[in-house]
Design a protein around this motif. Structure first.
Motif, mmCIF file in Angstrom:
data_model
loop_
_atom_site.group_PDB
_atom_site.id
_atom_site.type_symbol
_atom_site.label_atom_id
_atom_site.label_comp_id
_atom_site.label_asym_id
_atom_site.label_seq_id
_atom_site.Cartn_x
_atom_site.Cartn_y
_atom_site.Cartn_z
ATOM 1 N N LEU A 131 7.430 10.193 4.004
ATOM 2 C CA LEU A 131 8.759 9.899 3.738
ATOM 3 C C LEU A 131 8.868 8.350 3.019
ATOM 4 O O LEU A 131 9.634 8.212 2.087
ATOM 5 C CB LEU A 131 9.743 10.020 4.932
ATOM 6 N N PRO A 132 8.283 7.302 3.639
ATOM 7 C CA PRO A 132 8.684 5.925 3.147
ATOM 8 C C PRO A 132 8.067 6.115 1.626
ATOM 9 O O PRO A 132 8.320 5.076 0.744
ATOM 10 C CB PRO A 132 7.749 5.253 4.079
ATOM 11 N N VAL A 133 6.917 6.479 1.371
ATOM 12 C CA VAL A 133 6.300 6.523 0.232
ATOM 13 C C VAL A 133 7.342 7.504 -0.898
ATOM 14 O O VAL A 133 7.306 6.660 -2.090
ATOM 15 C CB VAL A 133 4.881 7.438 0.098
ATOM 16 N N GLN A 134 7.769 8.292 -0.489
ATOM 17 C CA GLN A 134 8.777 8.894 -1.196
ATOM 18 C C GLN A 134 9.985 8.184 -1.464
ATOM 19 O O GLN A 134 10.502 7.854 -2.749
ATOM 20 C CB GLN A 134 9.119 10.348 -0.812
ATOM 21 N N ALA A 135 10.416 7.566 -0.564
ATOM 22 C CA ALA A 135 11.837 6.871 -0.571
ATOM 23 C C ALA A 135 11.804 5.524 -1.404
ATOM 24 O O ALA A 135 12.470 5.320 -1.967
ATOM 25 C CB ALA A 135 12.309 6.518 0.906
ATOM 26 N N ALA A 136 10.473 4.874 -1.086
ATOM 27 C CA ALA A 136 10.266 3.843 -1.984
ATOM 28 C C ALA A 136 10.390 3.918 -3.429
ATOM 29 O O ALA A 136 10.695 2.743 -4.074
ATOM 30 C CB ALA A 136 8.931 3.007 -1.397
ATOM 31 N N VAL A 147 8.041 -6.239 1.439
ATOM 32 C CA VAL A 147 7.096 -5.436 0.508
ATOM 33 C C VAL A 147 5.838 -5.755 0.462
ATOM 34 O O VAL A 147 4.695 -5.390 0.758
ATOM 35 C CB VAL A 147 7.627 -5.060 -0.843
ATOM 36 N N TRP A 148 5.442 -7.345 0.267
ATOM 37 C CA TRP A 148 4.218 -7.993 0.244
ATOM 38 C C TRP A 148 3.562 -7.990 1.463
ATOM 39 O O TRP A 148 2.619 -8.107 1.551
ATOM 40 C CB TRP A 148 4.369 -9.227 -0.507
ATOM 41 N N ALA A 149 4.514 -8.101 2.403
ATOM 42 C CA ALA A 149 3.971 -8.065 4.176
ATOM 43 C C ALA A 149 3.324 -6.811 4.085
ATOM 44 O O ALA A 149 2.223 -6.490 4.873
ATOM 45 C CB ALA A 149 4.921 -8.374 5.037
ATOM 46 N N GLY A 150 3.919 -5.658 3.696
ATOM 47 C CA GLY A 150 3.482 -4.329 3.759
ATOM 48 C C GLY A 150 2.369 -4.025 3.046
ATOM 49 O O GLY A 150 1.465 -3.415 3.707
ATOM 50 N N CYS A 151 2.138 -4.840 1.951
ATOM 51 C CA CYS A 151 0.773 -4.525 1.320
ATOM 52 C C CYS A 151 -0.220 -5.320 2.176
ATOM 53 O O CYS A 151 -1.447 -4.753 2.258
ATOM 54 C CB CYS A 151 0.741 -5.342 -0.064
ATOM 55 N N ALA A 152 0.040 -6.604 2.913
ATOM 56 C CA ALA A 152 -1.030 -7.088 3.672
ATOM 57 C C ALA A 152 -1.499 -6.309 4.828
ATOM 58 O O ALA A 152 -2.662 -6.192 5.102
ATOM 59 C CB ALA A 152 -0.448 -8.261 4.191
ATOM 60 N N TRP A 203 2.236 2.027 8.827
ATOM 61 C CA TRP A 203 3.141 0.974 9.351
ATOM 62 C C TRP A 203 3.372 0.006 7.937
ATOM 63 O O TRP A 203 4.522 -0.482 7.724
ATOM 64 C CB TRP A 203 2.935 0.147 10.369
ATOM 65 N N GLY A 204 2.138 -0.308 7.401
ATOM 66 C CA GLY A 204 2.465 -1.273 6.110
ATOM 67 C C GLY A 204 3.325 -0.459 5.063
ATOM 68 O O GLY A 204 4.221 -1.031 4.428
ATOM 69 N N LEU A 205 2.919 0.911 4.921
ATOM 70 C CA LEU A 205 3.853 1.554 3.752
ATOM 71 C C LEU A 205 5.215 1.717 4.053
ATOM 72 O O LEU A 205 6.191 1.758 3.230
ATOM 73 C CB LEU A 205 2.980 2.800 3.382
ATOM 74 N N SER A 222 8.323 8.526 10.290
ATOM 75 C CA SER A 222 7.178 8.705 9.637
ATOM 76 C C SER A 222 6.230 7.909 10.441
ATOM 77 O O SER A 222 4.912 8.683 10.720
ATOM 78 C CB SER A 222 7.306 8.468 8.018
ATOM 79 N N PRO A 223 6.292 6.452 10.196
ATOM 80 C CA PRO A 223 4.990 5.851 11.242
ATOM 81 C C PRO A 223 4.857 6.212 12.549
ATOM 82 O O PRO A 223 3.831 6.010 13.209
ATOM 83 C CB PRO A 223 5.456 4.495 10.658
ATOM 84 N N VAL A 224 6.020 6.617 13.220
ATOM 85 C CA VAL A 224 6.093 7.137 14.595
ATOM 86 C C VAL A 224 5.441 8.059 14.745
ATOM 87 O O VAL A 224 4.591 8.283 15.864
ATOM 88 C CB VAL A 224 7.594 6.991 15.167
ATOM 89 N N VAL A 225 5.783 9.221 13.926
ATOM 90 C CA VAL A 225 4.751 10.368 13.981
ATOM 91 C C VAL A 225 3.455 10.283 13.753
ATOM 92 O O VAL A 225 2.793 10.708 14.605
ATOM 93 C CB VAL A 225 5.453 11.569 13.105
ATOM 94 N N MET A 226 3.004 9.445 12.833
ATOM 95 C CA MET A 226 1.539 9.032 12.448
ATOM 96 C C MET A 226 1.068 8.453 13.634
ATOM 97 O O MET A 226 -0.126 8.807 14.078
ATOM 98 C CB MET A 226 1.554 8.449 11.411
ATOM 99 N N SER A 227 1.712 7.558 13.998
ATOM 100 C CA SER A 227 1.207 6.931 15.397
ATOM 101 C C SER A 227 0.866 7.814 16.553
ATOM 102 O O SER A 227 -0.157 7.792 17.200
ATOM 103 C CB SER A 227 2.424 5.792 15.844
ATOM 104 N N PHE A 228 1.988 8.675 16.763
ATOM 105 C CA PHE A 228 1.826 9.607 17.782
ATOM 106 C C PHE A 228 0.522 10.556 17.451
ATOM 107 O O PHE A 228 -0.231 10.769 18.536
ATOM 108 C CB PHE A 228 3.245 10.564 18.088
ATOM 109 N N LEU A 229 0.401 11.091 16.311
ATOM 110 C CA LEU A 229 -0.624 11.881 16.012
ATOM 111 C C LEU A 229 -2.021 11.340 16.274
ATOM 112 O O LEU A 229 -3.126 11.865 16.812
ATOM 113 C CB LEU A 229 -0.571 12.321 14.589
ATOM 114 N N LEU A 230 -2.181 9.935 15.979
ATOM 115 C CA LEU A 230 -3.418 9.252 15.940
ATOM 116 C C LEU A 230 -3.778 8.960 17.473
ATOM 117 O O LEU A 230 -4.901 8.764 17.794
ATOM 118 C CB LEU A 230 -3.553 7.827 15.309
ATOM 119 N N THR A 231 -2.690 8.662 18.396
ATOM 120 C CA THR A 231 -2.901 8.002 19.640
ATOM 121 C C THR A 231 -2.733 9.453 20.992
ATOM 122 O O THR A 231 -3.671 9.376 21.931
ATOM 123 C CB THR A 231 -2.099 6.939 20.121
ATOM 124 N N ARG A 232 -1.832 10.144 20.573
ATOM 125 C CA ARG A 232 -1.728 11.308 21.547
ATOM 126 C C ARG A 232 -1.764 12.773 20.808
ATOM 127 O O ARG A 232 -1.554 13.654 21.903
ATOM 128 C CB ARG A 232 -0.034 11.160 21.957
#
Length: 275
Positions: A131-136, A147-152, A203-205, A222-232
């Motif tokens: 969703l963040p990629v689509q919304a951006a 945005v540049w912080a997101g790139c980093a 989280w960067g995106l 979106s990043p919350v769901v990805m974080s859950f998938l990766l950890t739980r």
């Protein structure tokens, strides 16, 4: 002041959902033909790239062109690298034990069960997480500091993930390491450097839409769901359950952080290393 094309974004959501679905259906057809459902893991990264490219095409004339191009390129680089890595890692191997166990308990047709519980579910997750990629693509106004912080953050995640994958591949390629746990390099600081890298990437995106609070609030799932998938979900928890009884893993887990990179505990008892 930045703005957002809400109506165009809503229309684009349908197109991106169609792209994710198309990738999964094509992959399903190939998997059934080969009798190998593990190739759906390759489609995970490809699905994100397809959604990003579809959103970029659909948003032409709507958002800020440099931001649109940047978020699309970053997503495609991550997705294609991941797909290539998984394809290379799985070459010559049979069915993934995870899918074999799941499908052995399938009620009715195994392939149709896999379609419902694996392919369509992963397609829906690709659409949601991206969703963040689509919304951006629909944000008006120049990219600012956030945005540049997101790139980093994205770059740190990609490097962490790619280096971790490369270190593990080299370790496993050495016959002398057979039967040993990989606890070197990044793997001595976290048991899952690849998952932690994914965590940073998404989280960067997400930061690409954080200069608009309303859009950021909508995309936070979106990043919350990805974080859950990766950890739980299907990441760390599932893998460690599979490895729990292996010799040396308990000692490795005792001295190595489970997710966030931290210096290894020096007072932990060394264990037998195993990949």
């Amino acid at each position: 002041m930045n703005g957002f094309s809400w109506a165009a974004f809503a229309q684009g959501l349908g197109l991106s959902a169609g792209a994710a679905l198309a990738v999964m259906l094509v992959t399903f057809a190939v998997a059934v033909r080969k009798g190998l459902h593990r190739i759906v893991d390759v489609a995970w990264g490809l699905g994100f790239a397809a959604v990003a490219l579809t959103s970029y095409a659909a948003s032409a004339g709507e958002g800020d062109d440099p931001r649109r191009l940047l978020v699309t390129v970053l997503t495609c680089v991550w997705g294609l690298r991941l797909a290539a890595h998984i394809a290379r890692r799985g070459r010559g191997h049979g069915e993934d034990p995870r899918y074999e166990r799941m499908l052995s308990r399938a009620p009715g047709n195994r392939n149709l069960y896999a379609l419902r519980m694996v392919y369509l579910l992963q397609g829906a997750l690709v659409w949601l997480v991206s969703l963040p990629v689509q919304a951006a693509q629909y944000v008006h106004g120049p990219a600012g500091a956030v945005v540049w912080a997101g790139c980093a953050v994205w770059l740190a995640g990609l490097v962490f993930e790619a280096v971790g994958d490369a270190q593990l591949a080299r370790f496993k390629a050495d016959p002398a390491n057979k039967g040993r746990i990989m606890d070197r390099g990044l793997w001595s600081w976290t048991r899952h450097p690849n998952y932690f890298g994914d965590f940073l990437v998404w989280w960067g995106l997400f930061l690409f839409v954080c200069d608009l609070p309303a859009v950021a609030a909508m995309c936070l799932v979106s990043p919350v769901v990805m974080s859950f998938l990766l950890t739980r979900g299907s990441g760390k928890r599932l893998l460690e359950r599979h490895m729990a009884d292996r010799p040396g893993f308990a000692a490795y887990a005792a001295r190595t952080s489970g997710f966030l990179p931290l210096p290894p505990k020096r007072d932990a008892v060394p264990g037998t290393r195993r990949p």
